[in-house]
Design a protein around this motif. Structure first.
Motif, PDB file in Angstrom:
ATOM      1  N   UNK A 266      54.680  41.863  64.693  1.00 40.16           N
ATOM      2  CA  UNK A 266      55.221  42.774  63.687  1.00 40.16           C
ATOM      3  C   UNK A 266      55.949  41.988  62.585  1.00 40.16           C
ATOM      4  N   UNK A 267      56.774  41.030  63.006  1.00 42.86           N
ATOM      5  CA  UNK A 267      57.559  40.268  62.034  1.00 42.86           C
ATOM      6  C   UNK A 267      56.671  39.389  61.160  1.00 42.86           C
ATOM      7  N   UNK A 268      55.710  38.713  61.790  1.00 42.37           N
ATOM      8  CA  UNK A 268      54.866  37.778  61.044  1.00 42.37           C
ATOM      9  C   UNK A 268      53.983  38.513  60.045  1.00 42.37           C
ATOM     10  N   UNK A 269      53.340  39.605  60.480  1.00 36.38           N
ATOM     11  CA  UNK A 269      52.458  40.338  59.569  1.00 36.38           C
ATOM     12  C   UNK A 269      53.233  40.967  58.423  1.00 36.38           C
ATOM     13  N   UNK A 270      54.436  41.451  58.719  1.00 35.97           N
ATOM     14  CA  UNK A 270      55.190  42.139  57.683  1.00 35.97           C
ATOM     15  C   UNK A 270      55.989  41.229  56.769  1.00 35.97           C
ATOM     16  N   UNK A 271      56.504  40.108  57.321  1.00 41.11           N
ATOM     17  CA  UNK A 271      57.471  39.323  56.568  1.00 41.11           C
ATOM     18  C   UNK A 271      56.982  37.958  56.109  1.00 41.11           C
ATOM     19  N   UNK A 272      56.010  37.351  56.792  1.00 39.32           N
ATOM     20  CA  UNK A 272      55.525  36.040  56.336  1.00 39.32           C
ATOM     21  C   UNK A 272      55.055  36.075  54.882  1.00 39.32           C
ATOM     22  N   UNK A 273      54.379  37.149  54.421  1.00 39.61           N
ATOM     23  CA  UNK A 273      53.969  37.175  53.008  1.00 39.61           C
ATOM     24  C   UNK A 273      55.152  37.179  52.037  1.00 39.61           C
TER      25      UNK A 273
END
Length: 802
Positions: A266-273
């Protein structure tokens, strides 16, 4: 071929197999069924793989039984491969990430769905408080669940993924505790699956559900069985726990692997960008680096091994680049200042060398040339002097301090422990007494009238001195009447002010932080700095940790150093070791016994040492004189014990690992190290260096009861290797830079993705950092603002990369 048609054909072929290939599975024969399927695909204009397995003129009825079996097996394999491809994507998520509704990268992780205060507190134990921290909580490894197999292809002992249908699932007792047993299957057969301590899965895995299983196959009574595999119900567009390179994260109490993995996704998909790439585009292009948001995604949930390695390379480059940028910036800033140059104009070096009872080695002379040249410059010297135990670093430092004093400057010599400070105080005073007679002086202050600047005065400043003694030293140092102060971190405390500090020497640098070294530098107006370490450090790590220092290496031991025989002893040889110590004492020699390392607490370590001392004194060596030394003892008590041991009033010194640093007793010829497998190679080598300092043959005995495989390898290496630099390389290879020094460097960033083997990457990062800072030393250009923020964040937080 449509999914329903494929499943129908698969069932027909299963019946044909069961009927021993008698062509009875379909009314009218298999040939008629195959023709209908081929004609239907032709009419609809859709390709069918049947045309490949049923060429023109093919007739199943004309085949022999063996030929029919071969054809059926081939078609079933093709059908299974098609089913696996339909139900298990080969890559990572194809779904578009959900954009964060609120917050920033610095927001607490409670802005994420499903994270409350209790979960946030658990993550805090892993050093994770904000979204940025979470993105940089990288997996410790990945499980390769990307290799998909059919039931018939499953192989015991390897990680693999199976896409199957649940035939049955029930709650059972496994090992006396409730668990789940299921039977799953595909076109090629069925396999038993068991989950220990997870009875609830019997309700989740409903019959006819499609499921992905990833894990290791075992054998039970000759039959294959999946044992507690990761599982995932099919139907979602992407797989998180199975069918891919699956991340394994560090955990703490209250966090489980599946929930952490789901949260990380959830964190990577939402916040990495949302992560801005701070690295200038020209640097990324020159070094062929992946962009940062993609590197973060691929580090957590990689497409494949190549993407995983490319992301690691980018993130490792970040670590090296930011560290080098910080160190190079510090060095450039330091060298922008003007230092006092100190020249050996009166032949002091020649006088000093003639007074020594030994000739300098070539390596010592080379190091002296480099240090003296550094002092004779208005550019402040920042140099690391690296040499093995007993290589003669103190001699080099002593001459440097004399040159500074002869030119009207002062020297500060900072060491990590009072024991080592006292030892340096006495050893340097012995060296100076050969140049001129010692006149008067207290135990903490000595004067040499015949040594420039006539007299040469040196003082010992430690925390255990009385307040009146400290005040007197502070006053004399401030007035410039003390030319050399040797001490612990007391040197960087308030109240210590120098009149003209010209050279700061820091010994055993890895036990200080970068910030402590900087604090000592600030005690003077741009003094020269000489950092010394007896821990041989491979080049990659030296450049990483000491990138702001020039390097001098003493890679040669003085002639005449006695050999130290090293032996690894098993648990049944403890009495042999004790008898050996007793014989050495009978011959007039002395011995060390090092108590086990207790990483959790110095207090526990000290308590254990007291208990071991009592056991040895009462039950093993009641007739010998034993002393005890540990890190929790008052300074005065330590000094008394060391003086007794040094003067021969004690036969055996029982000690904690505090003995590692610099204790010099020439009459000590045996060191026994308990639980030797708990120590790293470099630390064991430091212990070994406590003996062999006199004229007598010396021995190092390594006691180990139950070493791990890695522990056994370390003990075998230390047995056969004497070269400290080779041991350092092996230590880093086996334990990594994080454990190399035993304690985390205060104020120094943590390496998470970089490796010792990344020498070429380090060189590239260093080169790019130097190139960039030469053109923009303060990172003031608009295109470098993000980089400036990143460097500041890294160094102010002591290693939380971002």
């Amino acid at each position: 071929m449509a999914a329903k048609g494929a499943e129908a054909l698969a069932r027909i072929l299963e019946l044909e197999l069961a009927g021993r290939y008698a062509d009875t599975a379909v009314v009218g024969g298999l040939d008629a069924y195959l023709r209908r399927q081929l004609n239907s695909a032709k009419d609809q204009g859709t390709p069918s793989f049947l045309s490949a397995v049923c060429p023109r003129g093919f007739r199943y009825a004309r085949l022999t039984p063996d030929q029919r079996q071969e054809w059926v097996d081939r078609v079933r394999r093709r059908l299974n491969e098609a089913a696996v491809d339909r139900h298990a994507p080969t890559g990572p998520a194809k779904a578009e990430p959900e954009a964060p509704s609120s917050g920033t990268l610095d927001s607490p992780i409670t802005v994420l769905s499903g994270i409350g205060q209790a979960t946030a507190q658990r993550f805090a134990r892993l050093g994770v408080r904000g979204i940025r921290d979470l993105l940089y909580l990288f997996p410790i490894r990945h499980l390769d669940y990307a290799r998909k197999r059919t039931v018939s292809q499953l192989e015991p002992g390897t990680d693999q993924t199976l896409i199957a249908t649940v035939w049955s699932a029930r709650q059972v007792l496994l090992g006396g505790r409730p668990g789940t047993e299921a039977v799953v299957g595909d076109q090629t057969g069925t396999v038993r699956v068991v989950w220990f301590n997870q009875p609830y899965l019997a309700r989740t895995l409903t019959p006819n559900a499609r499921v992905a299983l990833s894990g290791r196959i075992g054998l039970f009574k000759g039959q294959k069985v999946f044992e507690s595999p990761e599982w995932e119900m099919l139907g979602a567009e992407d797989l998180t726990h199975t069918g891919r390179l699956v991340p394994v994260y560090p955990l703490t109490e209250g966090l489980n692997r599946r929930s952490v993995r789901k949260l990380m996704r959830q964190a990577v998909l939402g916040w990495a960008p949302q992560v801005a790439d701070f690295l200038p585009s020209d640097v990324r292009a020159r070094c062929s680096l992946m962009d940062l948001p993609r590197a973060i995604r691929q580090a957590h949930f990689p497409d494949d091994e190549q993407a995983k390695e490319e992301s690691r390379r980018r993130l490792a480059f970040n670590e090296f680049f930011l560290i080098q940028a910080g160190l190079c910036s510090r060095k450039l800033e330091w060298q922008d200042n003007r230092a006092t140059s100190f020249r050996d104009g009166a032949g002091l070096r020649s006088t000093f060398e003639r007074s020594l009872p030994f000739a300098l080695t070539r390596a010592q002379s080379r190091a002296l040339d480099e240090v003296v040249a550094g002092l004779d410059s208005s550019t402040p010297m920042s140099r690391l002097l690296q040499g093995d135990v007993g290589s003669g670093k103190t001699v080099v430092a002593t001459l440097a301090l004399l040159v500074v004093a002869a030119n009207g400057g002062q020297g500060a010599f900072m060491v990590p422990t009072e024991v080592l400070a006292e030892q340096h105080f006495h050893s340097i005073s012995r060296l100076l007494s050969r140049m001129g007679e010692l006149q008067g002086g207290e135990g903490y202050m000595l004067s040499f009238p015949s040594v420039p600047p006539y007299p040469f005065t040196m003082a010992l400043l430690t925390g255990s001195l009385r307040q009146a003694e400290k005040r007197r030293i502070h006053q004399l140092v401030r007035q410039g009447d003390v030319h050399l102060v040797i001490g612990t971190h007391a040197l960087i405390q308030k109240g210590v002010e120098f009149d003209r500090l010209g050279l700061a020497v820091v010994d055993e640098q890895h036990r200080f932080g970068v910030l402590q070294r900087s604090a000592l530098q600030r005690k003077g107006n741009t003094p020269h700095v000489l950092v010394m370490t007896a821990t041989p450090i491979p080049r990659t790590l030296a450049l990483t940790i000491y990138g702001d220092l020039d390097l001098s290496v003493i890679d040669q031991l003085p002639p005449g150093r006695v050999d130290i025989e090293t032996r690894w002893l098993g648990p049944g040889q403890r009495e042999v070791a004790y008898a050996f110590i007793r014989r050495a004492v009978a011959d007039g020699r002395q011995a060390f016994i090092v108590c086990p390392l207790v990483e959790e607490s110095e207090a526990i370590e000290a308590t254990a040492a007291v208990a071991e001392y009592a056991r040895l004194a009462q039950g093993v060596f009641p007739d010998l004189r034993l002393g005890l030394l540990h890190g929790r003892m008052p300074g005065a008590e330590k000094e008394a014990v060391m003086r007794s041991f040094r003067d021969g009033h004690l036969d055996v010194l029982v000690c904690t690992p505090v003995v590692e640093v610099g204790i010099d007793v020439p009459n000590a010829v045996v060191i026994l190290i308990e639980a030797a497998e708990r120590f790293g190679l470099s630390q064991l080598h430091q212990f070994r260096g406590r003996v062999g300092r006199g004229e007598h043959k010396s021995y190092c005995m390594l006691l180990s009861d139950t070493p791990s495989m890695a522990g056994q390898e370390r003990l075998r290496i230390i047995e056969r290797t004497r070269d400290g630099f080779l041991l350092a390389e092996e230590d880093l290879r086996m334990r990594g830079p994080g454990e190399f020094f035993g304690t985390q460097q205060s104020g120094f960033p943590e390496l998470r993705m970089a490796r010792l083997s990344d020498a070429a990457l380090l060189d590239a990062a260093r080169e790019q950092a130097i190139l960039l800072l030469r053109s923009d030393p303060d990172l003031k250009r608009p295109e470098h603002h993000l980089l400036a923020d990143e460097v500041a964040r890294l160094w102010t937080r002591g290693g939380k990369a971002a």
